[in-house]
Design a protein around this motif. Structure first.
Motif, PDB file in Angstrom:
ATOM      1  N   VAL A   1      64.697 -21.194  19.850  1.00 55.58           N
ATOM      2  CA  VAL A   1      65.165 -21.217  21.584  1.00 55.58           C
ATOM      3  C   VAL A   1      64.220 -20.627  22.282  1.00 55.58           C
ATOM      4  CG1 VAL A   1      66.774 -20.597  22.716  1.00 55.58           C
ATOM      5  CG2 VAL A   1      67.537 -21.124  20.565  1.00 55.58           C
ATOM      6  N   ILE A   2      63.815 -21.193  23.388  1.00 55.44           N
ATOM      7  CA  ILE A   2      62.972 -20.677  24.396  1.00 55.44           C
ATOM      8  C   ILE A   2      63.712 -20.521  25.733  1.00 55.44           C
ATOM      9  CG2 ILE A   2      60.721 -20.874  25.760  1.00 55.44           C
ATOM     10  CD1 ILE A   2      59.543 -22.379  23.312  1.00 55.44           C
ATOM     11  N   ASP A   3      63.687 -19.193  26.019  1.00 54.79           N
ATOM     12  CA  ASP A   3      64.282 -18.941  27.523  1.00 54.79           C
ATOM     13  C   ASP A   3      63.516 -19.266  28.715  1.00 54.79           C
ATOM     14  OD1 ASP A   3      65.773 -17.887  29.612  1.00 54.79           O
ATOM     15  OD2 ASP A   3      66.007 -15.688  28.700  1.00 54.79           O
ATOM     16  N   LEU A   4      63.921 -20.107  29.560  1.00 52.70           N
ATOM     17  CA  LEU A   4      63.134 -20.596  30.553  1.00 52.70           C
ATOM     18  C   LEU A   4      63.755 -19.980  31.896  1.00 52.70           C
ATOM     19  CD1 LEU A   4      63.240 -24.477  29.456  1.00 52.70           C
ATOM     20  CD2 LEU A   4      61.566 -22.833  28.986  1.00 52.70           C
ATOM     21  N   SER A   5      64.327 -19.079  31.902  1.00 55.59           N
ATOM     22  CA  SER A   5      64.958 -18.220  32.982  1.00 55.59           C
ATOM     23  C   SER A   5      64.392 -17.017  33.472  1.00 55.59           C
ATOM     24  CB  SER A   5      66.595 -18.200  32.703  1.00 55.59           C
ATOM     25  OG  SER A   5      67.015 -19.114  32.365  1.00 55.59           O
ATOM     26  N   MET A   6      63.889 -16.949  34.828  1.00 56.05           N
ATOM     27  CA  MET A   6      63.493 -15.727  35.178  1.00 56.05           C
ATOM     28  C   MET A   6      64.516 -14.542  35.487  1.00 56.05           C
ATOM     29  SD  MET A   6      62.781 -16.734  39.493  1.00 56.05           S
ATOM     30  CE  MET A   6      61.156 -16.315  39.023  1.00 56.05           C
ATOM     31  N   PRO A   7      64.712 -13.474  35.112  1.00 54.85           N
ATOM     32  CA  PRO A   7      65.310 -12.339  35.231  1.00 54.85           C
ATOM     33  C   PRO A   7      65.857 -12.229  36.797  1.00 54.85           C
ATOM     34  CG  PRO A   7      63.483 -11.305  34.792  1.00 54.85           C
ATOM     35  CD  PRO A   7      63.123 -12.685  34.955  1.00 54.85           C
ATOM     36  N   LEU A   8      67.075 -11.847  36.944  1.00 54.03           N
ATOM     37  CA  LEU A   8      67.762 -11.843  38.352  1.00 54.03           C
ATOM     38  C   LEU A   8      67.835 -10.186  38.686  1.00 54.03           C
ATOM     39  CD1 LEU A   8      70.576 -14.447  38.415  1.00 54.03           C
ATOM     40  CD2 LEU A   8      68.351 -14.562  39.460  1.00 54.03           C
ATOM     41  N   TYR A   9      67.745  -9.520  39.752  1.00 50.80           N
ATOM     42  CA  TYR A   9      67.605  -8.291  40.019  1.00 50.80           C
ATOM     43  C   TYR A   9      67.413  -7.785  41.538  1.00 50.80           C
ATOM     44  CZ  TYR A   9      62.373  -8.943  40.325  1.00 50.80           C
ATOM     45  OH  TYR A   9      61.150  -9.320  40.556  1.00 50.80           O
ATOM     46  N   THR A  10      67.873  -7.050  41.729  1.00 54.13           N
ATOM     47  CA  THR A  10      67.897  -6.419  43.272  1.00 54.13           C
ATOM     48  C   THR A  10      66.523  -6.334  43.584  1.00 54.13           C
ATOM     49  OG1 THR A  10      70.014  -4.920  43.027  1.00 54.13           O
ATOM     50  CG2 THR A  10      68.509  -4.421  44.924  1.00 54.13           C
ATOM     51  N   GLY A  11      66.338  -7.105  45.100  1.00 59.21           N
ATOM     52  CA  GLY A  11      65.350  -6.977  45.757  1.00 59.21           C
ATOM     53  C   GLY A  11      64.274  -8.213  45.041  1.00 59.21           C
ATOM     54  N   MET A  12      64.547  -8.843  44.111  1.00 61.76           N
ATOM     55  CA  MET A  12      63.363  -9.892  43.531  1.00 61.76           C
ATOM     56  C   MET A  12      63.045 -10.946  44.772  1.00 61.76           C
ATOM     57  SD  MET A  12      66.169 -12.560  41.708  1.00 61.76           S
ATOM     58  CE  MET A  12      65.033 -13.718  41.058  1.00 61.76           C
ATOM     59  N   PRO A  13      62.012 -11.495  44.696  1.00 59.71           N
ATOM     60  CA  PRO A  13      61.560 -12.263  45.786  1.00 59.71           C
ATOM     61  C   PRO A  13      62.289 -13.403  45.873  1.00 59.71           C
ATOM     62  CG  PRO A  13      59.856 -11.882  44.100  1.00 59.71           C
ATOM     63  CD  PRO A  13      61.045 -11.271  43.564  1.00 59.71           C
ATOM     64  N   VAL A  14      62.755 -14.061  47.108  1.00 58.44           N
ATOM     65  CA  VAL A  14      63.559 -15.255  47.440  1.00 58.44           C
ATOM     66  C   VAL A  14      62.739 -15.911  48.349  1.00 58.44           C
ATOM     67  CG1 VAL A  14      65.766 -14.038  46.946  1.00 58.44           C
ATOM     68  CG2 VAL A  14      64.607 -14.041  49.148  1.00 58.44           C
ATOM     69  N   TYR A  15      63.032 -17.254  48.565  1.00 61.72           N
ATOM     70  CA  TYR A  15      62.415 -18.410  49.467  1.00 61.72           C
ATOM     71  C   TYR A  15      62.744 -17.779  50.826  1.00 61.72           C
ATOM     72  CZ  TYR A  15      61.369 -22.845  51.431  1.00 61.72           C
ATOM     73  OH  TYR A  15      60.947 -23.949  52.161  1.00 61.72           O
ATOM     74  N   ASP A  16      61.670 -17.901  51.841  1.00 62.27           N
ATOM     75  CA  ASP A  16      61.777 -17.642  53.123  1.00 62.27           C
ATOM     76  C   ASP A  16      63.375 -17.985  53.796  1.00 62.27           C
ATOM     77  OD1 ASP A  16      59.482 -15.948  52.797  1.00 62.27           O
ATOM     78  OD2 ASP A  16      58.279 -17.498  54.137  1.00 62.27           O
ATOM     79  N   GLY A  17      63.878 -16.912  54.117  1.00 65.72           N
ATOM     80  CA  GLY A  17      64.956 -17.305  54.854  1.00 65.72           C
ATOM     81  C   GLY A  17      66.321 -17.343  53.979  1.00 65.72           C
ATOM     82  N   ASP A  18      66.276 -17.372  52.885  1.00 70.39           N
ATOM     83  CA  ASP A  18      67.260 -17.067  51.942  1.00 70.39           C
ATOM     84  C   ASP A  18      67.832 -15.672  51.864  1.00 70.39           C
ATOM     85  OD1 ASP A  18      67.064 -19.690  51.309  1.00 70.39           O
ATOM     86  OD2 ASP A  18      66.619 -19.628  49.050  1.00 70.39           O
ATOM     87  N   PRO A  19      69.155 -15.619  51.298  1.00 67.82           N
ATOM     88  CA  PRO A  19      69.717 -14.054  51.205  1.00 67.82           C
ATOM     89  C   PRO A  19      68.832 -13.400  50.412  1.00 67.82           C
ATOM     90  CG  PRO A  19      71.383 -15.897  51.135  1.00 67.82           C
ATOM     91  CD  PRO A  19      70.073 -16.519  51.084  1.00 67.82           C
ATOM     92  N   GLN A  20      68.716 -12.374  50.632  1.00 69.40           N
ATOM     93  CA  GLN A  20      68.362 -11.146  49.729  1.00 69.40           C
ATOM     94  C   GLN A  20      69.223 -10.834  48.501  1.00 69.40           C
ATOM     95  OE1 GLN A  20      65.067  -9.778  49.721  1.00 69.40           O
ATOM     96  NE2 GLN A  20      64.981 -11.357  51.316  1.00 69.40           N
ATOM     97  N   VAL A  21      68.711 -10.379  47.296  1.00 70.97           N
ATOM     98  CA  VAL A  21      69.467 -10.319  46.176  1.00 70.97           C
ATOM     99  C   VAL A  21      69.713  -8.810  45.916  1.00 70.97           C
ATOM    100  CG1 VAL A  21      69.497 -10.593  43.703  1.00 70.97           C
ATOM    101  CG2 VAL A  21      68.315 -12.306  44.894  1.00 70.97           C
ATOM    102  N   THR A  22      71.234  -8.674  45.653  1.00 68.85           N
ATOM    103  CA  THR A  22      71.574  -7.098  45.671  1.00 68.85           C
ATOM    104  C   THR A  22      72.638  -7.109  44.637  1.00 68.85           C
ATOM    105  OG1 THR A  22      73.060  -7.122  47.438  1.00 68.85           O
ATOM    106  CG2 THR A  22      71.121  -6.221  47.670  1.00 68.85           C
ATOM    107  N   PHE A  23      72.529  -6.121  43.518  1.00 69.41           N
ATOM    108  CA  PHE A  23      73.388  -5.959  42.500  1.00 69.41           C
ATOM    109  C   PHE A  23      73.900  -4.655  42.445  1.00 69.41           C
ATOM    110  CE2 PHE A  23      71.438  -9.489  39.367  1.00 69.41           C
ATOM    111  CZ  PHE A  23      71.648 -10.348  40.321  1.00 69.41           C
ATOM    112  N   ASP A  24      74.914  -4.289  43.072  1.00 76.61           N
ATOM    113  CA  ASP A  24      75.662  -3.030  43.086  1.00 76.61           C
ATOM    114  C   ASP A  24      76.384  -2.684  41.969  1.00 76.61           C
ATOM    115  OD1 ASP A  24      74.017  -2.518  45.454  1.00 76.61           O
ATOM    116  OD2 ASP A  24      75.484  -3.798  46.629  1.00 76.61           O
TER     117      ASP A  24
END
Length: 180
Positions: A3-26
């Protein structure tokens, strides 16, 4: 099987496409305050490794909950611009791929296409009923020219235009010699 994981980790402040909502995990609850942990997630529907519904770029087209689950997994193959592409198989491109290849890709009748897909190509493919996956990682770990099973299931978002996913490739295993 491998099994190969093809997913990037999600985390607060990660880069997003210009204009997309910022990522926050509280952290809302902790073991110390409530005897369990709970996080509040705030992110856009096209954050990190994600799948796009047809409605993402085409008004009135199918949303995630209109699309059958079978559209989000299937036989796939890792390909480059310079190798033969199979037909009737999902294509995961190792390297960038632009809109100039739309006709060639469509002629192969893939159920889905993933990789570093140019936005114009994504729009064309979605308009042709081909599911697109964006921000896949570790594609270089997939053997070229070998079929495998790909899974990229979305969250069940009502009227969803896209969803973060956990994408995996399951490579066929070597048969073990049982000595019989």
């Amino acid at each position: 099987m491998k099994v190969i994981d093809l997913s990037m980790p999600l985390y607060t402040g990660m880069p997003v496409y210009d204009g997309d909502p910022q990522v926050t995990f509280d952290i809302v609850h902790t073991h110390e305050t409530h005897s369990w942990e709970l996080r509040q997630l705030s992110l856009g529907s096209h954050t990190g490794t994600h799948v796009d519904a047809f409605s993402h770029m085409h008004k009135g087209q199918a949303t995630l909950d209109d699309m059958p689950l079978e559209r989000f997994f299937g036989k796939a193959q890792a390909v480059t611009l310079h190798c033969d592409w199979p037909s009737n198989t999902g294509l995961l491109f190792v390297g960038d791929v632009g809109p100039g290849l739309a006709a060639d890709i469509i002629s192969r009748n893939p159920g889905f296409v993933g990789g570093n897909i140019h936005e114009d190509l994504e729009r064309i493919l979605l308009g042709q009923g081909i599911v697109t996956y964006t921000n896949l990682v570790n594609l270089e770990l997939l053997p070229l020219g070998t079929a495998f099973m790909f899974y990229g299931l979305p969250l069940k978002i009502h009227a969803g235009d896209g969803s973060p996913i956990r994408a995996i490739a399951i490579l066929p295993g070597q048969q073990e010699d049982t000595g019989s």
